[in-house]
Design an enzyme around this catalytic site. Structure first.
Site, PDB file in Angstrom:
ATOM      1  N   TYR A 292       0.833  -1.210   0.000  1.00 54.00           N
ATOM      2  CA  TYR A 292       0.000   0.000   0.000  1.00 54.00           C
ATOM      3  C   TYR A 292       0.863   1.254   0.000  1.00 54.00           C
ATOM      4  CZ  TYR A 292      -4.355  -2.499   0.867  1.00 54.00           C
ATOM      5  OH  TYR A 292      -5.449  -3.317   0.737  1.00 54.00           O
ATOM      6  N   THR A 293       0.455   2.229  -0.790  1.00 56.43           N
ATOM      7  CA  THR A 293       1.099   3.540  -0.780  1.00 56.43           C
ATOM      8  C   THR A 293       0.042   4.624  -0.766  1.00 56.43           C
ATOM      9  OG1 THR A 293       1.198   3.665  -3.189  1.00 56.43           O
ATOM     10  CG2 THR A 293       3.111   2.741  -2.072  1.00 56.43           C
ATOM     11  N   TYR A 294       0.468   5.791  -0.350  1.00 54.05           N
ATOM     12  CA  TYR A 294      -0.379   6.987  -0.388  1.00 54.05           C
ATOM     13  C   TYR A 294       0.143   7.925  -1.463  1.00 54.05           C
ATOM     14  CZ  TYR A 294      -1.952  11.699   0.769  1.00 54.05           C
ATOM     15  OH  TYR A 294      -2.468  12.966   0.695  1.00 54.05           O
TER      16      TYR A 294
ATOM     17  N   GLY B 123       7.744   1.850  -7.037  1.00 57.85           N
ATOM     18  CA  GLY B 123       6.897   0.723  -7.413  1.00 57.85           C
ATOM     19  C   GLY B 123       6.750   0.709  -8.919  1.00 57.85           C
TER      20      GLY B 123
ATOM     21  N   GLY C 171       6.424   4.013 -11.237  1.00 60.22           N
ATOM     22  CA  GLY C 171       7.691   4.715 -11.025  1.00 60.22           C
ATOM     23  C   GLY C 171       7.985   5.041  -9.585  1.00 60.22           C
TER      24      GLY C 171
ATOM     25  N   CYS D 151       3.882   0.638   2.575  1.00 57.01           N
ATOM     26  CA  CYS D 151       4.783  -0.391   2.044  1.00 57.01           C
ATOM     27  C   CYS D 151       4.985  -1.550   3.011  1.00 57.01           C
ATOM     28  CB  CYS D 151       6.122   0.212   1.648  1.00 57.01           C
ATOM     29  SG  CYS D 151       5.953   1.503   0.394  1.00 57.01           S
TER      30      CYS D 151
END
Length: 220
Positions: free
Chosen positions: A72-74, A149, A160, A178
């Site tokens: 997971y990313t923001y 990513g 990217g 992450c």
């Protein structure tokens, strides 16, 4: 190779659709490589390794499943996202080397502002030490300042990197970024550097060209 800075905020589905089309065109030899700098409204993305338990606040922002690697990313205002669409058939079909080059690009960009970014063998991304903060004996507190990513299709890269310039750091609390619980998240402004997005974009481009080659500006 084209360099494009997107004006305003760009929706995530629109960005993915545009990348998909551009990657196909690059692979078919119909379009040049592209680095596309964007800023998204606040949202979460789930990479191919995302664990649902790491989505702490699923109702907080829209959540998008995506084909890039990682967890997971923001993304949100104040964060520079750079979508990198390069043809590895021409540059060398080595994904590990490409990821290492992205890390080197981010580290060099941070170095332009006298920030020491570091890579870690056990976690992807770029980290900064925070010696002023408490940490377990024998350790130094660290925060993540940039994420990576990517996905590769027909040896053309997409997705990217993201670099925290001045996002709302509380927005990261809705996920386990992450999948890493032992360390925090920071930004250039949080480190005491009142930089604007154009300031950072200039450094990103200069260091990118040093590592990957010259670029040509196209309208956003």
């Amino acid at each position: 190779m084209e360099w494009r800075v997107q004006a305003g905020f760009l929706g995530y589905p629109e960005a993915v659709a545009a990348m998909e089309a551009r990657v196909a065109a690059i692979a078919d030899g119909l379009a040049p490589e592209l680095v596309w700098l964007v800023e998204h409204p606040a949202l979460y993305t789930a990479g191919t390794s995302a664990d649902p338990v790491d989505l702490i606040a699923p109702q907080r922002f829209d959540v998008f499943e995506t084909g890039r690697g990682g967890q997971y990313t923001y993304h949100g205002p104040g964060q520079r996202v750079a979508y990198v669409m390069l043809d590895l058939k021409q540059r060398g079909p080595d994904v590990r080397r490409f990821v290492a080059a992205l890390e080197a690009w981010l580290i060099a960009t941070l170095g332009a502002f006298n920030v020491v970014g570091e890579r870690r063998e056990d976690r992807v991304g770029v980290w900064v030490r925070r010696p002023e903060r408490p940490a377990p004996p024998g350790q130094v507190a660290e925060d993540k300042i940039a994420a990576i990513g990517i996905r590769v299709r027909r040896w053309v890269t997409f997705h990217g990197v993201s670099l925290n310039v001045d996002p709302d750091l509380d927005h990261f609390s809705g996920i386990v970024p992450c999948g890493v619980t032992a360390h925090g998240v920071t930004s250039l402004v949080d480190l005491g550097l009142p930089l604007s997005m154009p300031d950072v974009d200039l450094a990103l481009r200069a260091e990118f060209e040093r590592l990957f080659g010259p670029t040509t500006t196209v309208a956003g």
